[in-house]
Design a protein around this motif. Sequence first.
Motif, short mmCIF file in Angstrom:
data_model
loop_
_atom_site.label_atom_id
_atom_site.label_comp_id
_atom_site.label_asym_id
_atom_site.label_seq_id
_atom_site.Cartn_x
_atom_site.Cartn_y
_atom_site.Cartn_z
N PRO A 93 -3.30 -7.87 -6.36
CA PRO A 93 -3.69 -6.55 -5.88
C PRO A 93 -5.14 -6.47 -5.39
CG PRO A 93 -2.45 -6.35 -7.90
CD PRO A 93 -2.71 -7.82 -7.69
N GLU A 94 -5.98 -7.42 -5.81
CA GLU A 94 -7.38 -7.43 -5.36
C GLU A 94 -7.57 -8.22 -4.06
OE1 GLU A 94 -9.62 -5.49 -6.81
OE2 GLU A 94 -8.01 -4.87 -8.14
N ASN A 95 -6.49 -8.77 -3.52
CA ASN A 95 -6.52 -9.47 -2.25
C ASN A 95 -7.19 -8.58 -1.19
OD1 ASN A 95 -5.36 -9.91 0.49
ND2 ASN A 95 -4.31 -11.61 -0.49
N LYS A 96 -8.01 -9.18 -0.34
CA LYS A 96 -8.77 -8.43 0.67
C LYS A 96 -7.85 -7.57 1.54
CE LYS A 96 -10.81 -10.56 4.08
NZ LYS A 96 -11.72 -11.38 4.88
N LEU A 97 -6.74 -8.13 1.96
CA LEU A 97 -5.78 -7.41 2.79
C LEU A 97 -5.26 -6.17 2.07
CD1 LEU A 97 -3.66 -7.24 5.19
CD2 LEU A 97 -2.20 -8.66 3.74
N LEU A 98 -4.92 -6.34 0.80
CA LEU A 98 -4.36 -5.23 0.04
C LEU A 98 -5.41 -4.22 -0.39
CD1 LEU A 98 -1.87 -7.26 -2.16
CD2 LEU A 98 -1.29 -5.65 -0.35
N ALA A 99 -6.55 -4.70 -0.83
CA ALA A 99 -7.59 -3.81 -1.35
C ALA A 99 -8.02 -2.76 -0.32
CB ALA A 99 -8.79 -4.62 -1.82
N GLN A 100 -7.95 -3.10 0.96
CA GLN A 100 -8.33 -2.16 2.02
C GLN A 100 -7.29 -1.06 2.21
OE1 GLN A 100 -8.82 -4.58 5.50
NE2 GLN A 100 -10.55 -5.71 4.64
N ALA A 101 -6.10 -1.24 1.64
CA ALA A 101 -5.01 -0.30 1.88
C ALA A 101 -4.64 0.51 0.63
CB ALA A 101 -3.79 -1.07 2.37
N LYS A 102 -5.56 0.69 -0.29
CA LYS A 102 -5.25 1.37 -1.55
C LYS A 102 -4.72 2.79 -1.36
CE LYS A 102 -6.94 -0.18 -5.88
NZ LYS A 102 -8.00 -0.42 -6.79
N SER A 103 -5.15 3.47 -0.33
CA SER A 103 -4.68 4.84 -0.12
C SER A 103 -3.57 4.94 0.93
CB SER A 103 -5.85 5.74 0.27
OG SER A 103 -6.41 5.31 1.48
N LEU A 104 -3.29 3.85 1.63
CA LEU A 104 -2.20 3.83 2.62
C LEU A 104 -0.87 3.53 1.95
CD1 LEU A 104 -3.76 1.66 5.48
CD2 LEU A 104 -3.39 4.13 5.50
N PRO A 105 0.23 3.85 2.63
CA PRO A 105 1.52 3.40 2.11
C PRO A 105 1.59 1.87 2.20
CG PRO A 105 1.82 5.09 3.79
CD PRO A 105 0.38 4.70 3.80
N VAL A 106 1.94 1.23 1.10
CA VAL A 106 2.11 -0.21 1.08
C VAL A 106 3.57 -0.48 0.71
CG1 VAL A 106 1.42 -2.39 0.02
CG2 VAL A 106 -0.28 -0.59 0.36
N VAL A 107 4.24 -1.26 1.56
CA VAL A 107 5.64 -1.57 1.34
C VAL A 107 5.77 -3.07 1.11
CG1 VAL A 107 7.98 -1.43 2.25
CG2 VAL A 107 6.30 0.31 2.87
N LEU A 108 6.38 -3.44 0.01
CA LEU A 108 6.57 -4.85 -0.31
C LEU A 108 7.99 -5.25 0.05
CD1 LEU A 108 4.63 -4.27 -3.46
CD2 LEU A 108 3.97 -6.01 -1.84
N VAL A 109 8.10 -6.41 0.65
CA VAL A 109 9.38 -6.91 1.15
C VAL A 109 9.54 -8.35 0.70
CG1 VAL A 109 10.68 -7.44 3.26
CG2 VAL A 109 9.21 -5.44 3.19
N LYS A 127 5.35 -2.96 -8.85
CA LYS A 127 4.89 -2.52 -10.18
C LYS A 127 3.44 -2.93 -10.41
CE LYS A 127 6.23 -2.88 -15.03
NZ LYS A 127 7.23 -3.42 -15.96
N ARG A 128 3.09 -4.15 -10.01
CA ARG A 128 1.70 -4.63 -10.16
C ARG A 128 0.73 -3.80 -9.33
NH1 ARG A 128 1.09 -10.83 -9.18
NH2 ARG A 128 -1.06 -10.28 -9.66
N LEU A 129 1.11 -3.45 -8.10
CA LEU A 129 0.23 -2.65 -7.26
C LEU A 129 0.02 -1.25 -7.85
CD1 LEU A 129 1.19 -3.34 -3.53
CD2 LEU A 129 -0.73 -4.22 -4.84
N LYS A 130 1.07 -0.66 -8.36
CA LYS A 130 0.95 0.68 -8.94
C LYS A 130 0.01 0.64 -10.15
CE LYS A 130 1.82 4.94 -8.67
NZ LYS A 130 1.28 5.71 -7.60
N LYS A 131 0.14 -0.39 -10.98
CA LYS A 131 -0.74 -0.53 -12.14
C LYS A 131 -2.19 -0.74 -11.71
CE LYS A 131 2.22 -2.21 -15.82
NZ LYS A 131 2.51 -3.32 -16.74
N ALA A 132 -2.40 -1.32 -10.53
CA ALA A 132 -3.75 -1.58 -10.03
C ALA A 132 -4.36 -0.36 -9.34
CB ALA A 132 -3.73 -2.77 -9.06
N GLY A 133 -3.63 0.76 -9.30
CA GLY A 133 -4.20 1.99 -8.77
C GLY A 133 -3.82 2.35 -7.35
N PHE A 134 -2.89 1.62 -6.76
CA PHE A 134 -2.45 1.96 -5.41
C PHE A 134 -1.67 3.27 -5.47
CE2 PHE A 134 -3.75 -2.27 -4.83
CZ PHE A 134 -3.92 -2.49 -3.47
N GLU A 135 -1.89 4.12 -4.47
CA GLU A 135 -1.35 5.47 -4.51
C GLU A 135 0.09 5.56 -4.00
OE1 GLU A 135 -4.15 7.96 -2.44
OE2 GLU A 135 -5.82 7.11 -3.58
N GLN A 136 0.39 4.89 -2.91
CA GLN A 136 1.72 4.99 -2.28
C GLN A 136 2.34 3.60 -2.22
OE1 GLN A 136 1.86 7.55 1.32
NE2 GLN A 136 -0.38 7.56 1.07
#
Length: 147
Positions: A88-104, A116-125
Amino acid sequence: MNFDELLAFAGRNQFNMILSMALVGLTVAIAYTEIARLFRGYKPLRPAELTRLINTENALVVDLSASNDFEKGHIASSRNVLPSSFDPENKLLAQAKSLPVVLVCRNGQASAGAAKRLKKAGFEQVYWLDGGVAAWQQADLPLVKGR
């Protein structure tokens, strides 16, 4: 009916009691699972819902497939991150904490755990594609080949 009669009835109908208890147990387990799903904070998406998120909300799509599977076919504009290096601290992901992030992923299993890991790390969507790339293909949506 007194207690002795109740015990006698239960003894005669023991199999029915066991079935009734099993039914109650299964009902409680299903209810618990569904309630927990509602409050977990990340949601499954169908392919059509993912298309809408990409087109209207600039969603970041992260594909957790192996590199060779990603090259064989992936959703347009998705970024490939190997499950072994998913953080979740990956540079690509960290920049998108408030954007919708979809895992595939290929079948939807690895992406649900990563959500689940992203949600625990504070990602909003946070979302995951239910059924993965296989569901995307089944919906007759296009895949891009190569990197």
